[in-house]
Design an enzyme around this catalytic site. Sequence first.
Site, PDB file in Angstrom:
ATOM      1  N   ASN A  81     -71.742  29.367  49.932  1.00 44.14           N
ATOM      2  CA  ASN A  81     -71.965  27.912  49.910  1.00 44.14           C
ATOM      3  C   ASN A  81     -71.179  27.165  50.997  1.00 44.14           C
ATOM      4  OD1 ASN A  81     -69.637  28.539  48.364  1.00 44.14           O
ATOM      5  ND2 ASN A  81     -69.708  26.530  47.422  1.00 44.14           N
ATOM      6  N   CYS A 136     -68.774  24.262  44.540  1.00 41.31           N
ATOM      7  CA  CYS A 136     -68.267  24.594  43.202  1.00 41.31           C
ATOM      8  C   CYS A 136     -67.623  23.379  42.537  1.00 41.31           C
ATOM      9  CB  CYS A 136     -67.282  25.748  43.298  1.00 41.31           C
ATOM     10  SG  CYS A 136     -65.987  25.439  44.501  1.00 41.31           S
ATOM     11  N   GLU A 168     -55.263  29.096  44.590  1.00 41.26           N
ATOM     12  CA  GLU A 168     -55.144  29.201  46.041  1.00 41.26           C
ATOM     13  C   GLU A 168     -54.440  27.941  46.536  1.00 41.26           C
ATOM     14  OE1 GLU A 168     -59.365  29.800  47.024  1.00 41.26           O
ATOM     15  OE2 GLU A 168     -58.879  31.905  47.325  1.00 41.26           O
TER      16      GLU A 168
HETATM   17  P1  NDP Z   1     -71.546  35.960  44.144  1.00 39.47           P
HETATM   18  O1  NDP Z   1     -70.610  36.229  43.029  1.00 39.47           O
HETATM   19  O2  NDP Z   1     -72.936  36.461  44.006  1.00 39.47           O
HETATM   20  O3  NDP Z   1     -71.006  36.539  45.503  1.00 39.47           O
HETATM   21  C1  NDP Z   1     -69.756  36.194  46.064  1.00 39.47           C
HETATM   22  C2  NDP Z   1     -69.338  37.271  47.038  1.00 39.47           C
HETATM   23  O4  NDP Z   1     -69.106  38.475  46.325  1.00 39.47           O
HETATM   24  C3  NDP Z   1     -70.403  37.615  48.076  1.00 39.47           C
HETATM   25  O5  NDP Z   1     -69.777  37.986  49.281  1.00 39.47           O
HETATM   26  C4  NDP Z   1     -71.085  38.800  47.437  1.00 39.47           C
HETATM   27  O6  NDP Z   1     -71.779  39.584  48.353  1.00 39.47           O
HETATM   28  C5  NDP Z   1     -69.894  39.522  46.850  1.00 39.47           C
HETATM   29  N1  NDP Z   1     -70.210  40.447  45.770  1.00 39.47           N
HETATM   30  C6  NDP Z   1     -71.295  40.469  44.954  1.00 39.47           C
HETATM   31  N2  NDP Z   1     -71.206  41.509  44.086  1.00 39.47           N
HETATM   32  C7  NDP Z   1     -70.054  42.157  44.356  1.00 39.47           C
HETATM   33  C8  NDP Z   1     -69.400  43.313  43.821  1.00 39.47           C
HETATM   34  N3  NDP Z   1     -69.926  43.999  42.818  1.00 39.47           N
HETATM   35  N4  NDP Z   1     -68.229  43.692  44.347  1.00 39.47           N
HETATM   36  C9  NDP Z   1     -67.669  42.995  45.355  1.00 39.47           C
HETATM   37  N5  NDP Z   1     -68.239  41.910  45.926  1.00 39.47           N
HETATM   38  C10 NDP Z   1     -69.419  41.486  45.426  1.00 39.47           C
HETATM   39  O7  NDP Z   1     -71.528  34.380  44.358  1.00 39.47           O
HETATM   40  P2  NDP Z   1     -72.421  33.539  45.338  1.00 39.47           P
HETATM   41  O8  NDP Z   1     -72.275  34.049  46.730  1.00 39.47           O
HETATM   42  O9  NDP Z   1     -73.779  33.420  44.731  1.00 39.47           O
HETATM   43  O10 NDP Z   1     -71.683  32.116  45.300  1.00 39.47           O
HETATM   44  C11 NDP Z   1     -71.935  31.145  44.360  1.00 39.47           C
HETATM   45  C12 NDP Z   1     -70.876  31.159  43.275  1.00 39.47           C
HETATM   46  O11 NDP Z   1     -69.607  30.975  43.834  1.00 39.47           O
HETATM   47  C13 NDP Z   1     -71.049  30.029  42.283  1.00 39.47           C
HETATM   48  O12 NDP Z   1     -70.888  30.534  40.983  1.00 39.47           O
HETATM   49  C14 NDP Z   1     -69.924  29.086  42.618  1.00 39.47           C
HETATM   50  O13 NDP Z   1     -69.485  28.286  41.548  1.00 39.47           O
HETATM   51  C15 NDP Z   1     -68.875  30.024  43.064  1.00 39.47           C
HETATM   52  N6  NDP Z   1     -67.882  29.332  43.876  1.00 39.47           N
HETATM   53  C16 NDP Z   1     -66.636  29.113  43.357  1.00 39.47           C
HETATM   54  C17 NDP Z   1     -65.677  28.417  44.074  1.00 39.47           C
HETATM   55  C18 NDP Z   1     -64.297  28.213  43.543  1.00 39.47           C
HETATM   56  O14 NDP Z   1     -63.418  27.890  44.327  1.00 39.47           O
HETATM   57  N7  NDP Z   1     -64.052  28.390  42.259  1.00 39.47           N
HETATM   58  C19 NDP Z   1     -65.989  27.873  45.403  1.00 39.47           C
HETATM   59  C20 NDP Z   1     -67.319  28.172  45.851  1.00 39.47           C
HETATM   60  C21 NDP Z   1     -68.230  28.873  45.106  1.00 39.47           C
HETATM   61  P3  NDP Z   1     -73.370  39.341  48.499  1.00 39.47           P
HETATM   62  O15 NDP Z   1     -73.556  37.978  49.009  1.00 39.47           O
HETATM   63  O16 NDP Z   1     -73.796  40.369  49.437  1.00 39.47           O
HETATM   64  O17 NDP Z   1     -73.943  39.530  47.122  1.00 39.47           O
END
Ligand code: NDP
Length: 480
Positions: free
Chosen positions: A150, A282, A461
């Site tokens: 995002n 988020c 963080e």
């Molecule tokens: P995901 O959980 O799908 O993915 C996040 C990252 O993790 C990506 O790089 C993804 O790779 C990787 N990933 C996925 N599966 C695994 C695994 N099994 N092991 C290790 N890494 C993995 O989230 P999104 O990318 O869809 O992001 C949206 C989410 O992030 C929302 O829920 C949002 O709320 C949250 N978010 C939270 C924030 C916070 O500060 N609390 C800030 C911003 C977003 P790949 O893309 O290849 O699947």
Amino acid sequence: MEKLSNFIDGTYCPPVSGSYIDNYEPATGKVYCHIPDSDDKDVEQAVKAAETAFPVWSAMSAEKRGEILVKLSEGIRSRMDEFVAAESRDNGKPISLAASVDIPRAISNFHFFATAIEHFASESHYMEGLGVNYTVRKPLGIVGCISPWNLPLYLFSWKIAPALAAGNCVIAKPSEITPYTAYLLGKVAQEAGLPAGVLNILHGLGGKVGDAIVKHPKIKAISFTGGTKTGEYIARTAAPMFKKLSLELGGKNPNIIFADCDFDEMIKTTIRSSFANQGQICLCGSRIFVERAIYDKFKTVFVEKIAKSKVSNPEDPEANLGAVVSKPHMEKVLSYVELAKEEGGTILTGGERVLLEGDYSEGYYIRPTVIEGLAYDCRTNQEEIFGPVVTITPFDTEEEVLMMANSTMYGLAATLWTSDLQRAHRMADKIQSGIVWINSWLVRDLRTPFGGVKASGVGREGGWEALRFFTEPKNVFVKY
Ligand code: NDP
């Protein structure tokens, strides 16, 4: 078509498997480059490079490491236009947003931690008549940083910068959906003189290369931002290996509006806090609670303004909203609009895909959507949608709105609008979230702790919290 590369040991290299994945441009729905489909073999190479680099990097003075990180920050600034264009193209966000938020913040992240590390001190505890304890904080070694799509470079650098500043070597993975600015970062690292192997950037699928990073025994800590389900899986995998974990996860943030607020200021900010980045932040406030005395006024003004928002291709300087990040994500968001209807909600504006013309006819555009008439505890109001969709709900008392605000499994951020100072403090105290904004939204001081409670994550963080996470304390006692 362009093929991106991994960045390992200071050089760009293809994935060991030789396989690539398509990367789509959300604005057009078309593939525009290919990215490495990396796996455990690439992680192994990166770990080897990081192991070799660690003794040199960790022994370098904080001042010297800081100097290199300042150069990294300046390197992004000097390629501002390239980074802005890449972020907007990869993610679908308006170019104006990438230029005003994403890339400037990535520059600040490196600059902030480059200088913060020089001020980072550890404690000493004097024991009357006995001696003195002093605590040293050493880097952990090799750490893994995994970030979502995002705010791609913004969140990637938010992890990498403190990890590097503290003296660690990093294996980092951006989301496979938005890899481009992370790819460009390798060039900047080379130009800044970051020693080879200190920062390694691997592209590919979360379940493959991400998983291999999480499972690698030599990677001592995982800093992860993403969805709660992925966070759960990472915790299950990494905790038995006794890795340090920082998990920044999903949210379903309340935006609570009292009748005594500054109405115009609140409306202006609520438009942003609802729909900035197509609602894919988020910290966006997706559940808007409005005190009944101004509910009708709020609804009329808010809906009228939202209905006029321009949904357009990211290069349109007048675009208020660009494309959402991917086709599956667009379908997920629209499925929640259908769910909201089934749950008895009324769509006041939006609720549908926007079909643009020409090159953009297959892009992933959604009209900003406002829904009313839903119970606070229905699925639409409890589950994270992460798109341009908000619900509005009236309330009568502080107790009632607190109960509704705190009713979800999440607890990342909350926004409060009131001119009653005592109420603001009272509410802030009782809201279950890691962050509360009063009469504002997304004002970020990088020194403050950032993170959530409940299913929004574990750890914080920002500022000292990040530097503490990326270091291991050792206490030494000296007897008199
Ligand atoms: P995901 O959980 O799908 O993915 C996040 C990252 O993790 C990506 O790089 C993804 O790779 C990787 N990933 C996925 N599966 C695994 C695994 N099994 N092991 C290790 N890494 C993995 O989230 P999104 O990318 O869809 O992001 C949206 C989410 O992030 C929302 O829920 C949002 O709320 C949250 N978010 C939270 C924030 C916070 O500060 N609390 C800030 C911003 C977003 P790949 O893309 O290849 O699947």
